[in-house]
Design a protein around this motif. Sequence first.
Motif, mmCIF file in Angstrom:
data_model
loop_
_atom_site.group_PDB
_atom_site.id
_atom_site.type_symbol
_atom_site.label_atom_id
_atom_site.label_comp_id
_atom_site.label_asym_id
_atom_site.label_seq_id
_atom_site.Cartn_x
_atom_site.Cartn_y
_atom_site.Cartn_z
ATOM 1 N N SER A 1 5.713 3.825 -1.603
ATOM 2 C CA SER A 1 5.867 3.047 -0.371
ATOM 3 C C SER A 1 5.705 3.975 0.826
ATOM 4 C CB SER A 1 7.245 2.377 -0.319
ATOM 5 O OG SER A 1 7.410 1.494 -1.406
ATOM 6 N N VAL B 1 -0.163 1.881 -3.732
ATOM 7 C CA VAL B 1 0.971 1.113 -3.205
ATOM 8 C C VAL B 1 1.715 0.360 -4.299
ATOM 9 C CG1 VAL B 1 -0.044 0.858 -0.918
ATOM 10 C CG2 VAL B 1 -0.529 -0.849 -2.674
ATOM 11 N N SER C 1 -3.511 5.337 1.844
ATOM 12 C CA SER C 1 -2.791 4.285 1.134
ATOM 13 C C SER C 1 -3.801 3.325 0.520
ATOM 14 C CB SER C 1 -1.865 3.545 2.104
ATOM 15 O OG SER C 1 -1.164 2.528 1.439
#
Length: 205
Positions: free
Chosen positions: A121, A117, A112
């Motif tokens: 999600s 992001v 991530s």
Amino acid sequence: IKRYLSQLHTRSKYGNRDKLHDITMRVSVVITQLPLSTPVPMMLDFLTSENNSDVDPISRFGYRIMLIFKDLFGCKMRYTFRSHWGINETYGGSIGDLISCEADFLSTPFLSTAARVKYVSPLLETGGFSSICIFRTPRSSSMKGEAFVQPFDGSVWLVFVILLIVVAIFLWYTFILEMRNCRTYLPYTPSLLSTGLLAFGSACY
């Protein structure tokens, strides 16, 4: 009503999560050890197999987590297989499928990052990473006393030592300030040698 793809709009607000039997989720899966021309049943058998668990372990782990999600919500899934996560952080591969809305989920865990992001999600944290200092040994069958220092030249070690000394001095100065200005403090002031050892241990952890 024809524009709806399911019957979710006819259900109560709090009854949707356990009644997804008429929903087909699009799932993108990364498999690096099999050609994409492999038939889908063989792909799924590979992901659920216990044999050679060291081959594509991340893909297998993520796929089994996705099976838990499938059983929990009772939905159907349509899989798209990719050979890589992406060409860069946000384009191509399975990540690109998510961003371009060609897939609803990515079963294979991914890093991530700040760029990702903005578009996707993460639903579940499946692992953690930490930065460590690793001293590798050269590829040699004969181990010598200087084996751990051979990969680096003298300038690299000099910068490393200077950095440790600077960190140790700042740490020692921080302890002194805490002794003078804070109500709660250590019953003793660590020496410069102690802070140097702390800095060295933290760098090599």
